[in-house]
Design an enzyme around this catalytic site. Structure first.
Site, PDB file in Angstrom:
ATOM      1  CB  THR A   1      -0.409   6.279   0.445  1.00 34.50           C
ATOM      2  OG1 THR A   1      -1.250   5.152   0.246  1.00 34.50           O
ATOM      3  CG2 THR A   1      -1.002   7.447  -0.308  1.00 34.50           C
TER       4      THR A   1
ATOM      5  CB  SER B   1      -0.897   0.003   1.232  1.00 33.87           C
ATOM      6  OG  SER B   1      -0.088  -0.161   2.379  1.00 33.87           O
TER       7      SER B   1
ATOM      8  NE  ARG C   1      -8.521   8.187  -3.956  1.00 37.44           N
ATOM      9  CZ  ARG C   1      -7.893   7.857  -2.842  1.00 37.44           C
ATOM     10  NH1 ARG C   1      -6.604   7.581  -2.849  1.00 37.44           N
ATOM     11  NH2 ARG C   1      -8.537   7.804  -1.699  1.00 37.44           N
ATOM     12  CB  VAL C   2      -4.949  13.095  -5.563  1.00 37.86           C
ATOM     13  CG1 VAL C   2      -4.141  13.560  -4.367  1.00 37.86           C
ATOM     14  CG2 VAL C   2      -4.092  13.121  -6.830  1.00 37.86           C
ATOM     15  N   GLY C   3      -5.644  10.957  -3.027  1.00 43.31           N
ATOM     16  CA  GLY C   3      -6.276  10.844  -1.710  1.00 43.31           C
ATOM     17  C   GLY C   3      -5.833  11.949  -0.771  1.00 43.31           C
ATOM     18  CG  ASP C   4      -5.864  10.945   3.369  1.00 48.18           C
ATOM     19  OD1 ASP C   4      -5.781  10.010   2.551  1.00 48.18           O
ATOM     20  OD2 ASP C   4      -5.604  10.798   4.584  1.00 48.18           O
TER      21      ASP C   4
ATOM     22  CB  THR D   1      -1.424   6.221   4.565  1.00 49.71           C
ATOM     23  OG1 THR D   1      -2.589   6.402   3.802  1.00 49.71           O
ATOM     24  CG2 THR D   1      -0.557   7.412   4.558  1.00 49.71           C
TER      25      THR D   1
ATOM     26  CB  THR E   1      -4.207   5.691   8.035  1.00 47.19           C
ATOM     27  OG1 THR E   1      -4.154   4.571   7.152  1.00 47.19           O
ATOM     28  CG2 THR E   1      -4.834   5.262   9.343  1.00 47.19           C
ATOM     29  N   GLY E   2      -6.623   5.638   6.050  1.00 53.54           N
ATOM     30  CA  GLY E   2      -7.984   5.217   5.717  1.00 53.54           C
ATOM     31  C   GLY E   2      -8.474   5.913   4.466  1.00 53.54           C
TER      32      GLY E   2
ATOM     33  N   GLY F   1      -9.237   8.307   1.989  1.00 46.79           N
ATOM     34  CA  GLY F   1      -8.767   9.682   1.847  1.00 46.79           C
ATOM     35  C   GLY F   1      -9.871  10.684   1.626  1.00 46.79           C
TER      36      GLY F   1
HETATM   37  N1  GLY Z   1      -5.341   7.382   2.844  1.00 48.13           N
HETATM   38  C1  GLY Z   1      -4.815   7.021   1.593  1.00 48.13           C
HETATM   39  C2  GLY Z   1      -5.688   7.248   0.467  1.00 48.13           C
HETATM   40  O1  GLY Z   1      -6.894   7.390   0.618  1.00 48.13           O
HETATM   41  O2  GLY Z   1      -5.191   7.293  -0.633  1.00 48.13           O
END
Ligand code: GLY
Length: 325
Positions: free
Chosen positions: A205, A84, A215-218, A187, A238-239, A241
């Site tokens: 991550t 991950s 796509r971009v997460g948090d 992450t 984490t989790g 995003g």
């Molecule tokens: N927390 C990582 C993501 O959602 O990409």
């Protein structure tokens, strides 16, 4: 100018300066009155154990927290068994490995990369963005061009294991975002405090497996996946995003600590905010870690199963975070 008027202007200037400066004066005097708690490092999930060990080597040698967090998260970035983060991570639905990372130091400097491909250590590219450019965030091709100019090498980060998993996923070809849990986590977020009492953080991550391309997460978003204010403390997430971005998660945790909550209370309040505002909260996992200037820590998640690694005085332990349900 009459002396009365001069006195009035002077008093007014001093009064407004005092009002403007008050919060930082209070924070600074509180903090300077406290002894630095001694080096420590905190990070998400079980891959945090090896990452903390690398960070600890820097901290115990009187190194800077910024170097510690970079060295620390580089461990899972390079580990093909961590599916991950970095090399070995799962690709997006089109088979591309796309990496997100950010870093923040004790001065409030920040650097970030998103949707970066074929570079083993996005965290180090994020640090270069912070140190070598006037910007905070570079994305996609631009981030890769910058990395190559800085001397990073292009590498294939898609392992055979990840390619096979993607081929398998393609058979059903259903876009069901993966729910992060103990076996399928995401992450690495890391916070460290050094011998001088300075805090830095890093977050990196490969993002959600089978995400839409682009796509971009948090994780690379300052204030969402990571936030550090050296007057107060730091937080990382984490989790899922999207859920974290929608509440500016890590910034909220730090601001709640500034307002007087303990790191534990601040993490719990951020999770409760998601519960209050996001009716589908039972469908996903989110977890927060926090650390304040006194070296107090907090951890809390929506669901059971969020583990984190805490290293104090060289003792590195994997702990279960308390959770909402
Ligand atoms: N927390 C990582 C993501 O959602 O990409």
């Amino acid at each position: 100018m009459t002396s009365n008027r001069r006195e009035f202007l002077l008093k007014g200037t001093l009064a407004s300066a005092a009002v403007l400066a008050a919060p930082s004066i209070i924070a600074q005097s509180v903090l300077s009155a406290q002894k630095a708690p001694g080096p420590m490092v905190l990070s998400t999930w079980d891959h945090g154990i090896a990452a903390n060990a690398a960070a600890w080597k820097v901290l115990v040698a009187n190194g800077r927290a910024l170097d510690a967090v970079e060295q620390g998260v580089m461990v899972p970035e390079a580990d093909p068994l961590v599916t991950s983060v970095g090399y070995g991570g799962m690709p997006d639905r089109d088979g591309y490995m796309s990496l997100d990372a950010c870093i923040m130091d004790e001065f409030g400097n920040a650097g970030s990369v998103a949707a970066l491909q074929e570079i083993m250590h996005p965290i180090s590219v994020a640090r270069k963005v912070m140190e070598k450019t006037p910007h905070v965030m570079l994305v996609g091709e631009g981030a890769q061009d910058f990395a190559l100019k800085q001397g990073f090498k292009k590498e294939n980060l898609l392992t055979e294991n990840a390619r096979k998993a993607w081929e398998e996923w393609k058979k059903a070809n259903q876009y069901t975002p993966v729910k992060f849990d103990r076996n399928n986590h995401d992450t690495i977020g890391m916070l460290a405090i050094d011998a001088k009492g300075n805090i830095s953080g890093a977050c990196t991550t490969s993002g959600m497996a089978w995400k839409l391309h682009g796509r971009v997460g948090d994780s690379p978003i300052i204030g969402a996946g990571l936030f550090v204010d050296n007057e107060v403390g730091g937080a990382c997430a984490t989790g899922k995003g999207e859920a974290v971005i929608r509440i500016a998660g890590s910034a909220i945790v730090v601001e709640l600590m500034r307002a007087g909550l303990t790191p534990q209370q601040a993490c719990e309040e951020a999770v409760k905010r998601i519960i209050r505002k996001q009716p589908d909260y039972k469908e996903f996992q989110v977890g927060f870690l926090a650390m304040n200037k006194r070296g107090e820590t907090g951890a809390y998640s929506l669901e059971a199963g969020f583990q984190y690694a805490l290293c104090i005085a060289g003792k590195n332990n994997l702990l279960d975070a308390p959770h909402h349900h």
